[in-house]
Structures are given as structure tokens and as C-alpha cells.
Design an enzyme around this catalytic site. Structure first.
Site, PDB file in Angstrom:
ATOM      1  N   GLU A   1      61.114  23.807  40.980  1.00  0.00           N
ATOM      2  CA  GLU A   1      62.016  22.801  40.397  1.00  0.00           C
ATOM      3  C   GLU A   1      61.393  21.401  40.440  1.00  0.00           C
ATOM      4  O   GLU A   1      61.776  20.520  39.669  1.00  0.00           O
ATOM      5  CB  GLU A   1      63.380  22.793  41.099  1.00  0.00           C
ATOM      6  CG  GLU A   1      63.349  22.289  42.523  1.00  0.00           C
ATOM      7  CD  GLU A   1      64.728  22.262  43.177  1.00  0.00           C
ATOM      8  OE1 GLU A   1      65.683  21.794  42.553  1.00  0.00           O
ATOM      9  OE2 GLU A   1      64.836  22.715  44.340  1.00  0.00           O
TER      10      GLU A   1
ATOM     11  N   TYR B   1      43.882  54.908  31.943  1.00  0.00           N
ATOM     12  CA  TYR B   1      43.078  54.375  30.831  1.00  0.00           C
ATOM     13  C   TYR B   1      42.565  55.522  29.960  1.00  0.00           C
ATOM     14  O   TYR B   1      42.597  55.447  28.735  1.00  0.00           O
ATOM     15  CB  TYR B   1      41.904  53.548  31.366  1.00  0.00           C
ATOM     16  CG  TYR B   1      42.246  52.091  31.553  1.00  0.00           C
ATOM     17  CD1 TYR B   1      43.227  51.687  32.454  1.00  0.00           C
ATOM     18  CD2 TYR B   1      41.596  51.106  30.823  1.00  0.00           C
ATOM     19  CE1 TYR B   1      43.555  50.360  32.611  1.00  0.00           C
ATOM     20  CE2 TYR B   1      41.920  49.760  30.980  1.00  0.00           C
ATOM     21  CZ  TYR B   1      42.894  49.395  31.877  1.00  0.00           C
ATOM     22  OH  TYR B   1      43.215  48.075  32.027  1.00  0.00           O
TER      23      TYR B   1
ATOM     24  N   SER C   1      38.429  45.868  29.916  1.00  0.00           N
ATOM     25  CA  SER C   1      39.701  45.381  29.367  1.00  0.00           C
ATOM     26  C   SER C   1      39.621  45.237  27.847  1.00  0.00           C
ATOM     27  O   SER C   1      40.474  45.753  27.113  1.00  0.00           O
ATOM     28  CB  SER C   1      40.060  44.030  29.988  1.00  0.00           C
ATOM     29  OG  SER C   1      40.120  44.132  31.390  1.00  0.00           O
ATOM     30  N   GLY C   2      38.613  44.520  27.351  1.00  0.00           N
ATOM     31  CA  GLY C   2      38.518  44.246  25.918  1.00  0.00           C
ATOM     32  C   GLY C   2      38.215  45.500  25.113  1.00  0.00           C
ATOM     33  O   GLY C   2      38.835  45.743  24.062  1.00  0.00           O
TER      34      GLY C   2
ATOM     35  N   LYS D   1      41.204  42.924  43.930  1.00  0.00           N
ATOM     36  CA  LYS D   1      41.305  41.595  44.576  1.00  0.00           C
ATOM     37  C   LYS D   1      42.758  41.247  44.868  1.00  0.00           C
ATOM     38  O   LYS D   1      43.102  40.808  45.965  1.00  0.00           O
ATOM     39  CB  LYS D   1      40.639  40.560  43.665  1.00  0.00           C
ATOM     40  CG  LYS D   1      40.689  39.118  44.082  1.00  0.00           C
ATOM     41  CD  LYS D   1      41.916  38.363  43.688  1.00  0.00           C
ATOM     42  CE  LYS D   1      42.268  38.395  42.230  1.00  0.00           C
ATOM     43  NZ  LYS D   1      41.359  37.687  41.350  1.00  0.00           N
TER      44      LYS D   1
ATOM     45  N   HIS E   1      67.582  25.582  42.118  1.00  0.00           N
ATOM     46  CA  HIS E   1      67.564  25.060  43.473  1.00  0.00           C
ATOM     47  C   HIS E   1      67.957  26.143  44.478  1.00  0.00           C
ATOM     48  O   HIS E   1      68.871  26.912  44.203  1.00  0.00           O
ATOM     49  CB  HIS E   1      68.571  23.896  43.548  1.00  0.00           C
ATOM     50  CG  HIS E   1      68.493  23.144  44.833  1.00  0.00           C
ATOM     51  ND1 HIS E   1      67.403  22.374  45.182  1.00  0.00           N
ATOM     52  CD2 HIS E   1      69.364  23.065  45.867  1.00  0.00           C
ATOM     53  CE1 HIS E   1      67.616  21.844  46.365  1.00  0.00           C
ATOM     54  NE2 HIS E   1      68.790  22.247  46.810  1.00  0.00           N
TER      55      HIS E   1
ATOM     56  N   CYS F   1      39.993  41.779  39.271  1.00  0.00           N
ATOM     57  CA  CYS F   1      41.400  41.335  39.363  1.00  0.00           C
ATOM     58  C   CYS F   1      42.286  42.259  40.194  1.00  0.00           C
ATOM     59  O   CYS F   1      43.008  41.787  41.074  1.00  0.00           O
ATOM     60  CB  CYS F   1      42.023  41.251  37.967  1.00  0.00           C
ATOM     61  SG  CYS F   1      40.916  40.798  36.640  1.00  0.00           S
TER      62      CYS F   1
ATOM     63  N   CYS G   1      37.704  44.298  35.794  1.00  0.00           N
ATOM     64  CA  CYS G   1      39.066  43.922  36.214  1.00  0.00           C
ATOM     65  C   CYS G   1      39.707  45.024  37.058  1.00  0.00           C
ATOM     66  O   CYS G   1      40.214  44.764  38.148  1.00  0.00           O
ATOM     67  CB  CYS G   1      39.920  43.620  34.987  1.00  0.00           C
ATOM     68  SG  CYS G   1      41.617  43.209  35.399  1.00  0.00           S
TER      69      CYS G   1
ATOM     70  N   TYR H   1      35.913  30.621  41.541  1.00  0.00           N
ATOM     71  CA  TYR H   1      37.056  31.523  41.672  1.00  0.00           C
ATOM     72  C   TYR H   1      36.802  32.576  42.753  1.00  0.00           C
ATOM     73  O   TYR H   1      37.604  32.771  43.647  1.00  0.00           O
ATOM     74  CB  TYR H   1      37.222  32.354  40.392  1.00  0.00           C
ATOM     75  CG  TYR H   1      37.960  31.799  39.222  1.00  0.00           C
ATOM     76  CD1 TYR H   1      39.294  32.117  39.007  1.00  0.00           C
ATOM     77  CD2 TYR H   1      37.305  31.039  38.275  1.00  0.00           C
ATOM     78  CE1 TYR H   1      39.962  31.690  37.869  1.00  0.00           C
ATOM     79  CE2 TYR H   1      37.965  30.599  37.132  1.00  0.00           C
ATOM     80  CZ  TYR H   1      39.290  30.924  36.928  1.00  0.00           C
ATOM     81  OH  TYR H   1      39.945  30.507  35.813  1.00  0.00           O
TER      82      TYR H   1
ATOM     83  N   ASP I   1      33.730  39.190  28.267  1.00  0.00           N
ATOM     84  CA  ASP I   1      32.753  38.502  29.124  1.00  0.00           C
ATOM     85  C   ASP I   1      31.318  38.555  28.603  1.00  0.00           C
ATOM     86  O   ASP I   1      30.486  37.753  29.027  1.00  0.00           O
ATOM     87  CB  ASP I   1      32.768  39.110  30.540  1.00  0.00           C
ATOM     88  CG  ASP I   1      34.004  38.722  31.324  1.00  0.00           C
ATOM     89  OD1 ASP I   1      34.896  38.066  30.746  1.00  0.00           O
ATOM     90  OD2 ASP I   1      34.083  39.081  32.510  1.00  0.00           O
TER      91      ASP I   1
ATOM     92  N   ARG J   1      27.159  24.493  47.197  1.00  0.00           N
ATOM     93  CA  ARG J   1      26.038  23.564  47.011  1.00  0.00           C
ATOM     94  C   ARG J   1      26.488  22.157  46.623  1.00  0.00           C
ATOM     95  O   ARG J   1      25.817  21.182  46.913  1.00  0.00           O
ATOM     96  CB  ARG J   1      25.093  24.103  45.946  1.00  0.00           C
ATOM     97  CG  ARG J   1      25.720  24.202  44.563  1.00  0.00           C
ATOM     98  CD  ARG J   1      24.731  24.720  43.532  1.00  0.00           C
ATOM     99  NE  ARG J   1      25.370  24.871  42.231  1.00  0.00           N
ATOM    100  CZ  ARG J   1      24.761  25.319  41.165  1.00  0.00           C
ATOM    101  NH1 ARG J   1      23.486  25.674  41.227  1.00  0.00           N
ATOM    102  NH2 ARG J   1      25.388  25.429  40.019  1.00  0.00           N
TER     103      ARG J   1
ATOM    104  N   ALA K   1      25.401  53.490  26.057  1.00  0.00           N
ATOM    105  CA  ALA K   1      25.185  53.498  24.604  1.00  0.00           C
ATOM    106  C   ALA K   1      24.124  52.468  24.235  1.00  0.00           C
ATOM    107  O   ALA K   1      24.035  51.406  24.849  1.00  0.00           O
ATOM    108  CB  ALA K   1      26.492  53.179  23.899  1.00  0.00           C
TER     109      ALA K   1
ATOM    110  N   GLU L   1      38.585  32.888  46.425  1.00  0.00           N
ATOM    111  CA  GLU L   1      39.541  33.984  46.625  1.00  0.00           C
ATOM    112  C   GLU L   1      39.105  34.877  47.786  1.00  0.00           C
ATOM    113  O   GLU L   1      39.905  35.212  48.672  1.00  0.00           O
ATOM    114  CB  GLU L   1      39.664  34.812  45.344  1.00  0.00           C
ATOM    115  CG  GLU L   1      40.390  34.054  44.236  1.00  0.00           C
ATOM    116  CD  GLU L   1      40.553  34.862  42.956  1.00  0.00           C
ATOM    117  OE1 GLU L   1      39.813  35.855  42.777  1.00  0.00           O
ATOM    118  OE2 GLU L   1      41.412  34.496  42.131  1.00  0.00           O
TER     119      GLU L   1
END
Ligand code: NDP
Length: 457
Positions: free
Chosen positions: A445, A99, A14-15, A50, A440, A47, A42, A177, A303, A198, A115, A181
């Protein structure tokens, strides 16, 4: 000194992809090296797959709830794991291609291979040396599995998406997480799931009440949540069965044992140490506020560095770095990074959505806080027969009336909390929440109709 490139990005997650693409759009010469599929964790093993599997799992709930609304299903629905896997793989392949097209369309030179930093401003890929004015390390992270007897029998989140066959019995180790999930998703898809954590609670770092509510909802949905429990050994029983023996002697047989016990930065084999790039005590690349590492000309984000492990954070960091290195977009101010009020969601069933401070952290940071809590049966489940409930909580700084924490457990909490995150970044007070008209009938709400503070514990 002349360089082959202005910007060399190591890592196509991603980054890295965002940084490379944005830099190329500024007209500078950019290369990106990636050893695996483009898109990183991701897209390939996090992400996106998942969330697709979470959608698949929600259908099971919808089928179970449909008769309450008058639907008769012609036969008990059956689930075909191979179809889901194949459809997911096709979609992920499509994203990998997109991508690549985005990078190439922006003029980025995409190099396929690992690399290594080669000293100064140089990088080698497949034995070929390239020089660049600026280098970015965005190599992400990978699952961490602690030492345990029989560790080789454990799998990680990266293998979960292609398991063969579908695990009828799944043991999940961890309570963060990923553990929560995956436990929710596979439980709804039909596995018998046991989650072993744990510590005394799930979802450390999240609001205690919200995390306890998730644990309770997961339990109601059928996940066997075992707290204060740890795995002593894993042993193969043949036929793909793994027997886990817990510290207390209890034995659990499973077709798959998922260790979701945290992730570690990918820092090995890139030549970081030789290049003088320092790591912190958790093994992440140490960076300053400008994503500069201890080695001149080498930057890091996402990350692999020290910040929040969330895709949108890596994307934002990438855009800030590109503004800093190559200037902002025409007519726009340079962006800056702000880690306050970053919303996130855990895609358990039901979801946990959160933004801002937990009650505990708010008390520490702000002193006196006022807390509003509610939990209720959503309208949908008055007819569906589901026992699922919704939990909501607001944490307000008493002195200023500013809402500094918002937490929700319930259907679509991730979708709902995103909007409230904007209000909270804008500094919305409880009075502003109260003066906002609700929509509503919705669950959301309730966030603008919470009148009475909850008694403090
Ligand atoms: P987390 O750090 O969230 O959770 C790790 C869990 O494993 C904790 O419950 C922890 O227990 C437990 N644990 C850690 N070490 C051990 C050990 N040695 N033995 C037994 N249990 C252990 O990590 P995840 O792997 O779940 O996720 C990694 C990161 O990925 C997350 O922090 C998040 O930033 C990101 N992510 C985000 C998602 C999203 O936004 N929806 C989804 C998935 C991941 P304890 O609580 O006691 O420390």
C-alpha cells in the site's frame, strides 16, 4: 519444394518448447531437437530449482522469527540438504515429463540429440537429415567463467543444485542476479557466504538505491559482501577446500567457489557460421525485429539471441514468432514484441522487484523526473525480531506525471511488482497511483501513499 517439416526447432528450453507447441497447435508439422532434458536452463538449472531452494531458505527465517509470535520450537530445526535435493530432482523430473507430454500432445516430433544446421533448409540430428521450411535456433546460454589461475576449481550455477556435501563455506564471485540469489539462499540455508564483486556495487543495471539496499540487507542477514575485490588465484587445499587469494592478498577458504559472472549464448557446434548466421560482438545470434537471422529461413530467440535473458521474454518472443510465421490464433490479432516495462525480480532475501526505468536511466531518457522513496520496518517484523526493512521507490516523468520506474526491495517484491507492471504498461500516472485506495495493512500500500518527493541528490 516439399519439406519434412514446416518448422524445426533446435533447443527444448522455454522459448523452443513454447514455439514448437504453439506452431503445432496451428496445425503445421513441427519437430523439436533437444540434447539434454526438456525445459532448458529455467526448468533444470535456473528459475525453478532456484525458487524452490529460495523457499527452503525462507523457512530458516520463519523459524527464527516464530518465537516473537509466541511459538516455541521443540528443538532447534535442522536442515537436511539431501532431502531438499531429492525432492527438487523429483519435481524437476515431473516437469521434464510434462514438457514432453505437452509437445507430443500437440503433435510435435521430439528428437533426442544435438542438431546441426546442414545448409539451406536442412538440419541433421544423430546423423539423420531433416528438411524444414522454417528453422528456429533456441539453444539458450550457459555460464561463463573468466580466465583465472585454478579456474578448474570453480563451479557454476549448474552445479549448485546438486552439491555434495552441502558447502559449509561458500565463496560467490560476481554481483549480478545469480550471484546475489545464490549468496542469499545458501546464507539462509546455513552456509557461511562471502560474495566478491569486482565493481563498486551489486546488481549493475538495477536502480542504484535499490541495489545498495539489497547489499545492505544481505550484509545484515550475514553475507560478507566484498566490493571492489577480485580473485587472483584459486588453489586446492585438499579435502575439498579451495583457497581463493584476492588481488590484495586476502585469502578465503571455501568448500565451493561459485562463479556467477554472466552467461554466454550457446552457439558452438550448431553449424551457425557455415549456415551464414551472423553473431554480434557478444557472440549472440544477431536477429531483426522479426527474429530473422542473417540466413534465410533461420530464426533465433531467447538467450541465444540478443534480447533480455528472461524466461517470460523468450516465451513472448516465441508466441510472436509463431504468429508471424503461421498466422495468429483464430479470431485474434497477431502479437508483437515490446521490450518496454518488462518487470523482473531478483530472488535475494529480501527480493528485489523492478519495472521500468532506473532513476539514472530515466533522467537520461526523460530529462526531469520526480522521485519518491521510502524505507520502513514492515509490520510483520515489529514482533518477529527480524531487522529486515523494506525499500520502495517511484520514478515519475515530471512533465507527464507518468510513473516510469518502480522498484521495491522487500518480502514478496516479485509478487507485488507484477501487478504494478500492468498499471505501468497502461501508462498510469502518479495521480492514478495516488487515487488508488491502499490495501491495509500491507507493505504494497505504500506505493499508493507516497506523497512527498525525495530531495534530489
Ligand atoms: P549478470 O550479468 O547479471 O552478472 C554478472 C556479474 O558478474 C556482474 O556482477 C559482473 O560484474 C560480474 N562479472 C562479469 N565478468 C566478470 C569477470 N570477468 N570477473 C569478475 N566478475 C565478472 O549475470 P548472471 O550470471 O548473474 O545472470 C545471467 C543472466 O541470467 C542475467 O542477466 C539475467 O538476465 C538472467 N537471470 C535472471 C534471473 C531472474 O530473473 N530472477 C535469475 C538469474 C539469472 P559487473 O557488474 O562489474 O559487470
Amino acid at each position: 519444394m516439399t519439406f519434412d517439416f514446416d518448422f524445426f526447432v533446435i533447443g527444448g528450453g522455454s522459448g523452443g518448447v513454447r514455439a514448437a507447441r504453439m506452431a503445432a497447435q496451428r496445425g503445421v508439422r513441427v519437430a523439436l531437437a533437444e540434447v539434454a532434458d526438456l525445459g532448458g536452463t529455467c526448468v533444470n538449472a535456473g528459475c525453478i530449482p532456484k525458487k524452490l531452494y529460495s523457499y527452503a531458505a525462507h523457512y530458516a527465517e520463519a523459524f527464527a522469527e516464530a518465537p516473537g509470535y509466541g511459538w516455541t520450537l521443540p528443538a532447534a530445526p535442522t536442515f537436511d540438504w539431501d532431502t531438499l535435493k531429492a525432492n527438487r530432482a523429483r519435481e524437476i523430473g515431473r516437469l521434464n515429463d510434462i514438457y514432453l507430454q505437452l509437445l507430443q500432445g500437440a503433435g510435435v516430433t521430439v528428437l533426442r540429440g544435438g542438431a546441426q544446421l546442414a545448409g539451406g533448409n536442412a538440419v541433421t540430428v544423430n546423423g539423420q537429415r531433416h528438411t524444414a521450411r522454417h528453422i528456429l535456433v533456441a539453444t539458450g546460454g550457459q555460464p561463463f567463467v573468466p580466465e583465472v589461475a585454478g579456474r578448474e576449481l570453480a563451479i557454476t550455477s549448474e552445479q549448485m543444485f546438486d552439491l555434495d556435501p552441502f558447502p559449509r563455506r561458500l565463496l560467490v564471485v560476481g554481483g549480478g542476479y545469480i550471484a546475489c540469489e545464490m549468496a542469499s539462499i545458501f546464507n539462509a540455508l546455513g552456509s557461511k557466504v562471502t560474495l566478491v564483486q569486482r565493481g563498486p556495487r551489486l546488481l549493475g543495471g538495477f536502480d542504484t538505491d535499490a541495489a545498495a539496499f539489497v547489499a545492505s540487507e544481505m550484509g545484515k542477514a550475514g553475507v560478507d559482501v566484498q566490493l571492489n575485490a577480485s580473485i587472483a588465484t584459486l588453489a586446492s587445499q585438499g579435502d575439498g577446500c579451495v583457497r581463493a587469494t584476492l588481488g590484495g592478498g586476502t585469502q578465503i577458504d571455501a568448500d565451493a567457489v561459485l562463479y556467477a559472472t554472466g552467461r554466454r549464448p550457446n552457439t558452438a557446434g550448431i553449424g551457425l557460421e557455415e549456415a551464414g548466421v551472423k553473431l554480434d560482438d557478444k557472440g549472440a545470434i544477431l536477429v531483426d525485429a522479426h527474429f530473422r537471422t542473417s540466413a534465410p529461413g533461420i530464426h533465433a530467440l531467447g538467450d541465444v539471441s540478443t534480447r533480455l535473458q528472461l524466461t517470460p521474454v523468450a516465451l513472448a518472443e516465441a508466441m510472436v514468432l509463431v504468429d508471424e510465421l503461421f498466422g495468429p490464433r483464430p479470431g485474434k490479432a497477431a502479437r508483437s514484441m515490446d521490450y518496454d516495462f518488462v518487470p523482473s525480480a531478483v530472488f535475494t532475501h529480501p527480493n528485489l522487484g523492478t519495472v521500468g526505468y532506473t532513476e539514472e536511466a530515466a533522467r537520461q531518457a526523460f530529462g526531469e523526473v520526480t522521485v519518491f522513496r521510502t524505507d520502513f520496518k514492515p509490520l510483520k517484523h515489529t514482533l518477529s525480531g527480524s531487522a529486515e526493512r523494506v525499500f520502495m521507490k517511484l520514478v515519475v516523468e515530471t512533465k507527464t506525471d507518468r510513473v516510469i520506474g518502480l522498484h521495491m526491495v522487500g518480502a514478496d517484491a516479485g509478487e507485488i511488482v507484477q501487478g504494478f507492471a500492468v498499471a505501468m504498461r497502461a501508462g498510469a500516472t502518479k495521480a492514478v497511483f495516488d487515487s488508488t485506495i491502499g490495501i491495509h495493512p500491507t507493505a504494497a500500500e505504500e506505493f499508493v501513499t507516497m506523497r512527498e518527493p525525495s530531495p534530489t541528490a
